[in-house]
Scaffold this motif. Structure first.
Motif, PDB file in Angstrom:
ATOM      1  N   ASN A  33     -41.138   9.438   1.613  1.00 51.68           N
ATOM      2  CA  ASN A  33     -42.169   8.626   2.251  1.00 51.68           C
ATOM      3  C   ASN A  33     -41.790   7.160   2.071  1.00 51.68           C
ATOM      4  O   ASN A  33     -41.505   6.723   0.957  1.00 51.68           O
ATOM      5  CB  ASN A  33     -43.542   8.891   1.633  1.00 51.68           C
ATOM      6  CG  ASN A  33     -44.090  10.232   2.042  1.00 51.68           C
ATOM      7  OD1 ASN A  33     -43.808  10.724   3.128  1.00 51.68           O
ATOM      8  ND2 ASN A  33     -44.868  10.824   1.171  1.00 51.68           N
ATOM      9  N   GLN A  34     -41.766   6.427   3.151  1.00 48.00           N
ATOM     10  CA  GLN A  34     -41.427   5.010   3.113  1.00 48.00           C
ATOM     11  C   GLN A  34     -42.721   4.225   2.977  1.00 48.00           C
ATOM     12  O   GLN A  34     -43.539   4.191   3.895  1.00 48.00           O
ATOM     13  CB  GLN A  34     -40.669   4.608   4.372  1.00 48.00           C
ATOM     14  CG  GLN A  34     -40.203   3.170   4.347  1.00 48.00           C
ATOM     15  CD  GLN A  34     -39.547   2.749   5.645  1.00 48.00           C
ATOM     16  OE1 GLN A  34     -39.867   3.250   6.708  1.00 48.00           O
ATOM     17  NE2 GLN A  34     -38.638   1.794   5.553  1.00 48.00           N
ATOM     18  N   THR A  35     -42.916   3.589   1.820  1.00 47.70           N
ATOM     19  CA  THR A  35     -44.139   2.832   1.599  1.00 47.70           C
ATOM     20  C   THR A  35     -44.092   1.487   2.303  1.00 47.70           C
ATOM     21  O   THR A  35     -45.108   0.973   2.728  1.00 47.70           O
ATOM     22  CB  THR A  35     -44.407   2.630   0.099  1.00 47.70           C
ATOM     23  OG1 THR A  35     -43.253   2.006  -0.484  1.00 47.70           O
ATOM     24  CG2 THR A  35     -44.665   3.960  -0.587  1.00 47.70           C
ATOM     25  N   GLY A  36     -42.888   0.903   2.437  1.00 50.19           N
ATOM     26  CA  GLY A  36     -42.723  -0.329   3.201  1.00 50.19           C
ATOM     27  C   GLY A  36     -42.375   0.022   4.633  1.00 50.19           C
ATOM     28  O   GLY A  36     -42.287   1.187   5.005  1.00 50.19           O
ATOM     29  N   THR A  37     -42.168  -0.996   5.451  1.00 50.48           N
ATOM     30  CA  THR A  37     -41.829  -0.734   6.847  1.00 50.48           C
ATOM     31  C   THR A  37     -40.550  -1.427   7.278  1.00 50.48           C
ATOM     32  O   THR A  37     -40.100  -1.246   8.396  1.00 50.48           O
ATOM     33  CB  THR A  37     -42.964  -1.194   7.779  1.00 50.48           C
ATOM     34  OG1 THR A  37     -43.188  -2.590   7.570  1.00 50.48           O
ATOM     35  CG2 THR A  37     -44.230  -0.410   7.514  1.00 50.48           C
ATOM     36  N   GLY A  38     -39.972  -2.237   6.399  1.00 54.99           N
ATOM     37  CA  GLY A  38     -38.814  -3.033   6.780  1.00 54.99           C
ATOM     38  C   GLY A  38     -37.550  -2.216   6.970  1.00 54.99           C
ATOM     39  O   GLY A  38     -37.358  -1.166   6.364  1.00 54.99           O
ATOM     40  N   GLN A  39     -36.707  -2.736   7.861  1.00 53.24           N
ATOM     41  CA  GLN A  39     -35.386  -2.157   8.044  1.00 53.24           C
ATOM     42  C   GLN A  39     -34.452  -3.267   8.484  1.00 53.24           C
ATOM     43  O   GLN A  39     -34.876  -4.271   9.058  1.00 53.24           O
ATOM     44  CB  GLN A  39     -35.392  -1.037   9.069  1.00 53.24           C
ATOM     45  CG  GLN A  39     -35.700  -1.494  10.482  1.00 53.24           C
ATOM     46  CD  GLN A  39     -35.680  -0.345  11.468  1.00 53.24           C
ATOM     47  OE1 GLN A  39     -35.875   0.801  11.100  1.00 53.24           O
ATOM     48  NE2 GLN A  39     -35.454  -0.654  12.718  1.00 53.24           N
ATOM     49  N   ASP A  40     -33.190  -3.111   8.182  1.00 58.43           N
ATOM     50  CA  ASP A  40     -32.177  -4.079   8.574  1.00 58.43           C
ATOM     51  C   ASP A  40     -30.972  -3.279   9.054  1.00 58.43           C
ATOM     52  O   ASP A  40     -30.488  -2.393   8.337  1.00 58.43           O
ATOM     53  CB  ASP A  40     -31.808  -4.966   7.377  1.00 58.43           C
ATOM     54  CG  ASP A  40     -30.918  -6.133   7.766  1.00 58.43           C
ATOM     55  OD1 ASP A  40     -31.102  -6.684   8.856  1.00 58.43           O
ATOM     56  OD2 ASP A  40     -30.044  -6.489   6.957  1.00 58.43           O
ATOM     57  N   ASP A  41     -30.512  -3.514  10.252  1.00 59.87           N
ATOM     58  CA  ASP A  41     -29.388  -2.785  10.833  1.00 59.87           C
ATOM     59  C   ASP A  41     -28.534  -3.799  11.572  1.00 59.87           C
ATOM     60  O   ASP A  41     -28.870  -4.205  12.689  1.00 59.87           O
ATOM     61  CB  ASP A  41     -29.903  -1.689  11.778  1.00 59.87           C
ATOM     62  CG  ASP A  41     -28.786  -0.835  12.360  1.00 59.87           C
ATOM     63  OD1 ASP A  41     -27.601  -1.179  12.195  1.00 59.87           O
ATOM     64  OD2 ASP A  41     -29.108   0.173  12.997  1.00 59.87           O
ATOM     65  N   ARG A  42     -27.455  -4.233  10.906  1.00 60.67           N
ATOM     66  CA  ARG A  42     -26.607  -5.257  11.506  1.00 60.67           C
ATOM     67  C   ARG A  42     -25.133  -4.952  11.312  1.00 60.67           C
ATOM     68  O   ARG A  42     -24.753  -4.244  10.387  1.00 60.67           O
ATOM     69  CB  ARG A  42     -26.896  -6.618  10.885  1.00 60.67           C
ATOM     70  CG  ARG A  42     -28.189  -7.190  11.375  1.00 60.67           C
ATOM     71  CD  ARG A  42     -28.290  -8.632  11.006  1.00 60.67           C
ATOM     72  NE  ARG A  42     -29.053  -8.695   9.756  1.00 60.67           N
ATOM     73  CZ  ARG A  42     -29.084  -9.758   9.000  1.00 60.67           C
ATOM     74  NH1 ARG A  42     -28.380 -10.808   9.299  1.00 60.67           N
ATOM     75  NH2 ARG A  42     -29.823  -9.775   7.919  1.00 60.67           N
ATOM     76  N   LYS A  43     -24.333  -5.539  12.179  1.00 61.83           N
ATOM     77  CA  LYS A  43     -22.884  -5.461  12.062  1.00 61.83           C
ATOM     78  C   LYS A  43     -22.396  -6.811  11.539  1.00 61.83           C
ATOM     79  O   LYS A  43     -22.673  -7.848  12.133  1.00 61.83           O
ATOM     80  CB  LYS A  43     -22.249  -5.126  13.406  1.00 61.83           C
ATOM     81  CG  LYS A  43     -22.634  -3.756  13.895  1.00 61.83           C
ATOM     82  CD  LYS A  43     -22.023  -3.466  15.254  1.00 61.83           C
ATOM     83  CE  LYS A  43     -22.452  -2.095  15.715  1.00 61.83           C
ATOM     84  NZ  LYS A  43     -23.515  -2.149  16.706  1.00 61.83           N
ATOM     85  N   HIS A  44     -21.682  -6.763  10.418  1.00 63.60           N
ATOM     86  CA  HIS A  44     -21.173  -7.971   9.774  1.00 63.60           C
ATOM     87  C   HIS A  44     -19.661  -8.024   9.939  1.00 63.60           C
ATOM     88  O   HIS A  44     -18.986  -6.994   9.860  1.00 63.60           O
ATOM     89  CB  HIS A  44     -21.494  -7.952   8.270  1.00 63.60           C
ATOM     90  CG  HIS A  44     -22.944  -7.821   7.967  1.00 63.60           C
ATOM     91  ND1 HIS A  44     -23.770  -8.901   7.753  1.00 63.60           N
ATOM     92  CD2 HIS A  44     -23.745  -6.730   7.846  1.00 63.60           C
ATOM     93  CE1 HIS A  44     -24.998  -8.488   7.507  1.00 63.60           C
ATOM     94  NE2 HIS A  44     -25.012  -7.160   7.562  1.00 63.60           N
ATOM     95  N   THR A  45     -19.128  -9.209  10.135  1.00 68.13           N
ATOM     96  CA  THR A  45     -17.687  -9.392  10.120  1.00 68.13           C
ATOM     97  C   THR A  45     -17.299  -9.752   8.696  1.00 68.13           C
ATOM     98  O   THR A  45     -17.722 -10.785   8.168  1.00 68.13           O
ATOM     99  CB  THR A  45     -17.252 -10.506  11.098  1.00 68.13           C
ATOM    100  OG1 THR A  45     -17.664 -10.127  12.414  1.00 68.13           O
ATOM    101  CG2 THR A  45     -15.745 -10.688  11.076  1.00 68.13           C
ATOM    102  N   ILE A  46     -16.517  -8.881   8.075  1.00 66.24           N
ATOM    103  CA  ILE A  46     -16.115  -9.063   6.680  1.00 66.24           C
ATOM    104  C   ILE A  46     -14.667  -9.531   6.654  1.00 66.24           C
ATOM    105  O   ILE A  46     -13.782  -8.855   7.183  1.00 66.24           O
ATOM    106  CB  ILE A  46     -16.268  -7.744   5.884  1.00 66.24           C
ATOM    107  CG1 ILE A  46     -17.702  -7.201   6.003  1.00 66.24           C
ATOM    108  CG2 ILE A  46     -15.851  -7.938   4.430  1.00 66.24           C
ATOM    109  CD1 ILE A  46     -18.778  -8.126   5.487  1.00 66.24           C
ATOM    110  N   GLY A  47     -14.432 -10.666   6.034  1.00 63.67           N
ATOM    111  CA  GLY A  47     -13.090 -11.224   5.958  1.00 63.67           C
ATOM    112  C   GLY A  47     -12.343 -10.764   4.718  1.00 63.67           C
ATOM    113  O   GLY A  47     -12.834  -9.954   3.930  1.00 63.67           O
ATOM    114  N   THR A  48     -11.158 -11.317   4.526  1.00 60.94           N
ATOM    115  CA  THR A  48     -10.319 -10.945   3.385  1.00 60.94           C
ATOM    116  C   THR A  48     -10.693 -11.715   2.126  1.00 60.94           C
ATOM    117  O   THR A  48     -10.104 -11.511   1.074  1.00 60.94           O
ATOM    118  CB  THR A  48      -8.830 -11.162   3.713  1.00 60.94           C
ATOM    119  OG1 THR A  48      -8.635 -12.533   4.094  1.00 60.94           O
ATOM    120  CG2 THR A  48      -8.391 -10.249   4.848  1.00 60.94           C
TER     121      THR A  48
END
Length: 123
Positions: A33-48
């Protein structure tokens, strides 16, 4: 009805010639059960060079799932700067796992920048 998070996972290894040397972790399905409602779905560019991932739209860290979208290079990841306990080869995932509140993800690409999808559901 509350918001629900469902995680399903399975893993097995089959030996090509020795069936006695087979290991199966059967399907495990857990619902939370999710008591909060937040979500984050992103594509990040990760460098070296190491980068930290800031989770926005999330007030309480919950479940995290990452996928390396690159077709060639791997990405190292961890929870402390310079300390990488995980690796995602090209196309691989890490998680889902429950992240401690206040924790920060640190990621670093191998030899070239990689796109990494990071999905987080507030707990």
């Amino acid at each position: 009805m509350a918001n629900e998070i469902t995680i399903t996972l399975a893993m097995d290894r089959r030996h090509a010639t020795n069936t006695a040397d087979t290991h199966v972790f059967p399907n495990l399905r857990k619902q939370y059960n999710q008591t909060g409602t937040g979500q984050d779905d992103r594509k990040h560019t990760i460098g070296t060079t190491e980068e930290s991932i800031t989770l926005t739209d999330i007030s309480t860290n919950g479940f995290v799932l990452m996928q390396n979208l690159d077709t060639t290079n791997y990405v190292q990841w961890g929870f402390a700067t310079g300390v990488y306990g995980g690796r995602m080869k090209a196309g691989e995932t890490a998680g889902p796992f429950r992240m401690e509140p206040g924790a920060t993800l640190y990621l670093k690409a191998d030899t070239a920048s990689c796109r990494v999808r990071v999905i987080t559901y507030e707990d």
